[in-house]
Design an enzyme around this catalytic site. Structure first.
Site, mmCIF file in Angstrom:
data_model
loop_
_atom_site.group_PDB
_atom_site.id
_atom_site.type_symbol
_atom_site.label_atom_id
_atom_site.label_comp_id
_atom_site.label_asym_id
_atom_site.label_seq_id
_atom_site.Cartn_x
_atom_site.Cartn_y
_atom_site.Cartn_z
ATOM 1 C CG HIS A 1 25.057 -69.852 -48.275
ATOM 2 N ND1 HIS A 1 23.485 -69.045 -48.542
ATOM 3 C CD2 HIS A 1 24.722 -69.320 -49.630
ATOM 4 C CE1 HIS A 1 23.296 -68.316 -48.948
ATOM 5 N NE2 HIS A 1 23.560 -68.490 -50.011
ATOM 6 C CG ASP B 1 29.493 -68.477 -56.398
ATOM 7 O OD1 ASP B 1 29.046 -68.029 -54.816
ATOM 8 O OD2 ASP B 1 29.287 -67.989 -57.551
#
Ligand code: SDX
Length: 434
Positions: A310, A367
């Site tokens: 991320h 996700d």
């Protein structure tokens, strides 16, 4: 508004010293205000991907990537888990406060009232091929909504804005469900005014004309929480896109339709589909988890461990933690022992002890587990990113409105450093050599 810090930033350039103010946000984040950098120094900054660049001040969502903190209008996301109600969080993000009982009742009534699509829109679905990507349909039909509501192009005041926001948040479900039904050649199922937000969406997705889908409470709670956890994430790619498009004066529908397109990318919202594809690839025996992680570490393989890493979180994404916990609880009740969950757990175990991931601070992101959960609920894989968009819509709307009110008529227009050909003249075709 941020506060001006007593500190100043000093830039020494070409033998000259330039001072720039430092501002500080309510959580202590600090920024060098370079609003007059070019005027003072003739220089601009360069920051491809904007990893070090703040595009705006915002009061909607706070993320501490090092600590793994995510708060919506100051409320930690973990506190929404006990009685997850996505529409209440949508109101919070957009209005800045939790709704009173009467405000929530009016908002819920609006969401129920606005859930139908103009009959003319239904025929538009027929124009798409059955195999059309649902995200393409979603973006097109959100834009199409503005054709049926021209009165909402120019939002003069908060009342008009609230109507437009409620219409969009309500109708995105119907558009998503109709896109799914069209892809399967199934009849459209009208919204049922007796149902609340999530059960009504699943009713439109899975009911048949002769048998109504009944939403189990645990599915209702799980999907409410999944939508809540996707509702906003400060200046991510799709939200920044909505702000960028909105800064030109484009209407709310057009701006959110552009957010759908940005979210579609596999590095962003499309990652939940890629995670499932990765898990299937491993499960179908093509490759072991250990082999897949090895590939993900090999730059030449072009393979990434989808659902990991991320730009902001250099710790566990708090949403991944919550979704992982829901998966542990829900999956045994919904579907037999899902081998994909076991593979996901094995990938997480391997990666979290591997120096490659540890050094780069690559942890599971939102996700990583969302796809497994959505699959268990019965959502088809090609609808995963559509669910992400339904969740993210209130965040897009909140940011569009925040920018509209704070930076009205100031178009976003970054600069660049030109690296192309220097001056040269046009050569007529008959004088050009092959
Ligand atoms: C979302 O911004 C948001 O807030 C997004 C989001 C939201 O709610 O809106 O949180 C939702 O988009 C989550 C991210 C979903 N995407 C994925 O899961 C795709 C896989 N992850 C990545 O591609 C990547 O981690 C990003 C895109 C998420 C972040 O990319 P960055 O910050 O630009 O990091 P990078 O590509 O510069 O990588 C840094 C290093 C590189 O190695 P080195 O060149 O330093 O040797 O880490 C490596 C990368 O190769 N790396 C990975 C990896 N992610 C980064 N290596 C293997 N697998 C991965 N997943």
């Amino acid at each position: 508004m941020s506060a001006v810090s007593p500190d100043q930033a000093t830039l020494i350039l070409g033998g000259n010293e330039y001072q720039f103010p430092v501002t500080e946000g309510s959580e202590g984040e600090r920024a060098i205000d370079i609003g007059d950098l070019r005027a003072k120094t003739g220089h601009i900054t360069l920051d491809p991907g904007y990893g070090n660049t703040g595009s705006c001040e915002s009061a909607i969502t706070f993320i501490d990537g090092e600590q793994g903190i995510l708060r919506y209008r100051g409320i930690p996301i973990e506190q929404f888990a006990s009685s997850p109600t996505f529409t209440e969080v949508a109101w919070l993000l957009i209005s800045g406060k939790l709704p009173t009982p009467s405000e929530y009742a009016v908002f819920s009534e609006d969401l129920t009232r606005y859930s139908f699509l103009d009959e003319g829109m239904k025929h538009q679905f027929e124009g798409f091929p059955r195999a059309a990507p649902p995200m393409a349909i979603l973006s097109a039909m959100i834009n199409s909504l503005s054709c049926f509501h021209p009165e909402l192009h120019e939002l003069e005041d908060e009342t008009q804005f609230n109507h437009a926001a409620a219409r969009l948040i309500s109708k995105i479900r119907t558009i998503a469900a109709y896109a799914f039904r069209h892809s399967r050649g199934l009849p459209y199922i009208y919204p049922d005014p007796a149902l609340r937000y999530v059960p009504n969406f699943l009713h439109m997705m899975f009911s048949q004309p002769y048998r109504q889908y009944v939403c189990p409470q645990m599915v209702r709670d799980a999907l409410n929480l999944i939508l809540i956890l996707h509702a906003d994430h400060e200046q991510n790619c799709s939200t920044s896109t909505v702000r960028m498009v909105g800064s030109s004066g484009a209407n709310l529908f057009a701006s959110c339709a552009s957010g759908v397109c940005a979210l579609w990318g596999p590095l962003h919202g499309g990652a939940n589909v890629e995670v499932l594809n990765m898990l299937h690839q491993i499960h179908d025996g093509n490759i072991t988890p250990e082999e897949y992680v090895r590939l993900a570490k090999d730059k030449d393989s072009k393979v990434r461990l989808m659902g990991f890493g991320h730009r902001v979180y250099k710790n566990f994404d708090p949403r991944a933690k919550m979704l992982g916990a829901i998966a542990e609880k829900l999956l045994p009740q919904l579907s037999a022992n899902d081998p994909l969950l076991n593979i996901a757990r094995r990938l997480e175990e391997i990666a979290l002890s591997d120096p490659y991931f540890i050094e780069r601070k690559l942890y599971p992101n939102v996700d990583f587990y969302s796809g497994i959960l959505l699959r268990a609920i019965g959502i088809p894989t090609n609808m995963f990113t559509v669910i992400f968009a339904i969740g993210r819509l209130p965040g897009w709307i909140a940011h569009w409105w925040e920018q509209n009110r704070t930076m009205a008529n100031k178009i976003a227009r970054p600069r660049q450093i030109y690296t192309g050909e220097t001056h040269r003249d046009y050569i007529p075709m008959d004088q050009r050599s092959e």
